[in-house]
Design a protein around this motif. Sequence first.
Motif, short mmCIF file in Angstrom:
data_model
loop_
_atom_site.label_atom_id
_atom_site.label_comp_id
_atom_site.label_asym_id
_atom_site.label_seq_id
_atom_site.Cartn_x
_atom_site.Cartn_y
_atom_site.Cartn_z
N GLU A 193 0.85 -1.22 0.12
CA GLU A 193 0.00 0.12 0.05
C GLU A 193 0.78 1.29 0.02
O GLU A 193 1.93 1.27 0.70
N VAL A 194 0.51 2.39 -0.78
CA VAL A 194 1.18 3.50 -0.91
C VAL A 194 0.14 4.53 -0.56
O VAL A 194 -0.89 4.72 -1.27
N ILE A 195 0.47 5.69 0.44
CA ILE A 195 -0.06 6.89 0.78
C ILE A 195 -0.03 7.65 -0.38
O ILE A 195 1.02 7.93 -0.70
N VAL A 196 -1.38 8.32 -0.90
CA VAL A 196 -1.34 9.32 -1.91
C VAL A 196 -2.40 10.20 -1.63
O VAL A 196 -3.48 10.06 -0.79
N PRO A 197 -2.33 11.74 -2.04
CA PRO A 197 -3.15 12.70 -1.77
C PRO A 197 -4.43 12.40 -2.43
O PRO A 197 -4.48 11.77 -3.44
N SER A 198 -5.67 12.91 -1.88
CA SER A 198 -6.93 12.31 -2.51
C SER A 198 -7.15 13.50 -3.52
O SER A 198 -8.01 13.38 -4.40
N ASP A 210 -5.38 19.30 2.83
CA ASP A 210 -5.43 20.52 3.74
C ASP A 210 -5.90 21.82 3.12
O ASP A 210 -5.55 22.08 1.87
N TYR A 211 -7.05 22.04 3.67
CA TYR A 211 -7.77 23.42 3.03
C TYR A 211 -7.16 24.63 2.59
O TYR A 211 -7.49 25.41 1.82
N LYS A 257 -3.39 13.73 8.85
CA LYS A 257 -4.45 12.69 8.53
C LYS A 257 -3.60 11.25 8.01
O LYS A 257 -4.32 10.39 7.66
N VAL A 258 -2.39 11.47 7.94
CA VAL A 258 -1.62 10.28 7.20
C VAL A 258 -1.61 9.15 7.94
O VAL A 258 -1.66 7.89 7.55
N ALA A 259 -1.05 9.46 9.10
CA ALA A 259 -0.72 8.38 10.24
C ALA A 259 -1.99 7.22 10.19
O ALA A 259 -1.83 6.03 10.47
N LEU A 294 6.03 15.40 7.24
CA LEU A 294 5.90 14.08 6.28
C LEU A 294 6.99 13.27 6.61
O LEU A 294 7.01 12.01 6.64
N ARG A 295 8.39 13.71 6.58
CA ARG A 295 9.44 13.07 6.94
C ARG A 295 9.42 12.47 8.30
O ARG A 295 9.75 11.35 8.26
N GLU A 296 9.00 13.21 9.30
CA GLU A 296 8.77 12.69 10.50
C GLU A 296 7.96 11.60 10.56
O GLU A 296 8.31 10.31 11.17
#
Length: 435
Positions: A87-92, A115-116, A125-127, A152-154
């Motif tokens: 699985e790979v996280i990607v923006p919606s 992010d608005y 919302k990634v984790a 995101l790096r953290e």
Amino acid sequence: MLAVNGGKPVISEGTVAPWPYVTEEDREAVSNAIDKAVPWHWPMDPVTELEEAWAEFIGMPHVLAANSGTAALHMAISAAGVEPGDEVIVPSDTFLASASCVLQANAIPVFVDTDYETFNIDPAKVAEHITDRTRAIVAVDLNGLPADYAQLREIADRHGLTLIEDAAQSHGAFYQGKPAGALADMSGASLNGSKCLSALGEGGLFATWDADQHRLARRVLMFGEEIPHQGRDYNARIMGWNYRIDVLAAAFTRSQLRRLEHMSQVRQANGAALSKILSDLPGVRPPAVPDDRTHVYFFYPLLVQPEDLEIDDLPVESFRDAVEQAVKAEGLGIMRWQHQPVPAQTLFQEMRGYGRGCPWSCGHARPGHSYDPQRYPVASEICRRRLVLGQSFSSLGPPNDLQTMRAFADVFHKVLVEERDELITLARAQHARQG
């Protein structure tokens, strides 16, 4: 009177210069590349020169030029070791290629809301979307604004994930003093003719800090073979896709790259000037730029806000369409971009993939994946309200200048202030037609 109703347009034809901005140096570079390409050989000098120049510009040691940004992202996904069922996280909210590159590895895109303020992936919302199958995060520098790479790096380091930058729209931008394209473990960037760094036609750039990732990506670029620079043994180790860039596209891009720093400065100044004026106008919200990064405005995104005009009985969609119609009639190119979040597209709603439901049904993926658009409320709201300037039709790049931006602002002042009643009437007519 609004031009859409017969009034005189604010901007006359030919006032706004198209993109890309082509010079005699660009034409000469392409002409010289034709001479260097005979007899045919690979890699050709203009390709190697582009790779070396991009590596120097972003400060990343290993670069490969490809035939598209989509190809470069697929190379990054493969080089990250993503395999079937991973699985790979990607923006919606992004262009399809940010997610389809994951499908090309027979892996599963997992979407995260937006992010608005910045239009980029929301790190907060990634984790919650990370599982034991997650292998990487794709962050997109949407519109020309880098994502929040510190956060995101953290997250990536904490979970042992590879961080990949989709820099397709952000050439020349900076985040905390570092250039776009060098903000993650690897990056893929488009050179599509409309992009801030243009190949005139199609092209892409892959970059990495790691020599092994570079070697793996080069296999994908070629035909699964190992080292094209040292003679071919015609032995495919993996599936390769012949992603090689056209030599003329490489030469044009290399020429453009010599002016990228200046062109980016012009874009930043133009965007800042336009935002300063539009921030005082009711009905639209100009893009935000956090203090720790720069924006190069591949797109200049606007969110329509009919609430500012106290129009409570008019749907946002009708107001948006009326603004688009009125602004276009005044001579300023504007359009909708991404009508819905990527997971709401038919590809993900029907989950047919590339046949028989793969990769979701191939046996390697964990069961239960689905893509409910309601999980991405911020991205959905942005898509509902967004109109964009920029790209090729209303470019913020040179030779367009501050005077051009004042003309852009004059259009919005006429539509939203001077002829507001006409705009509202137009919006009501739009609503009536839409039922």
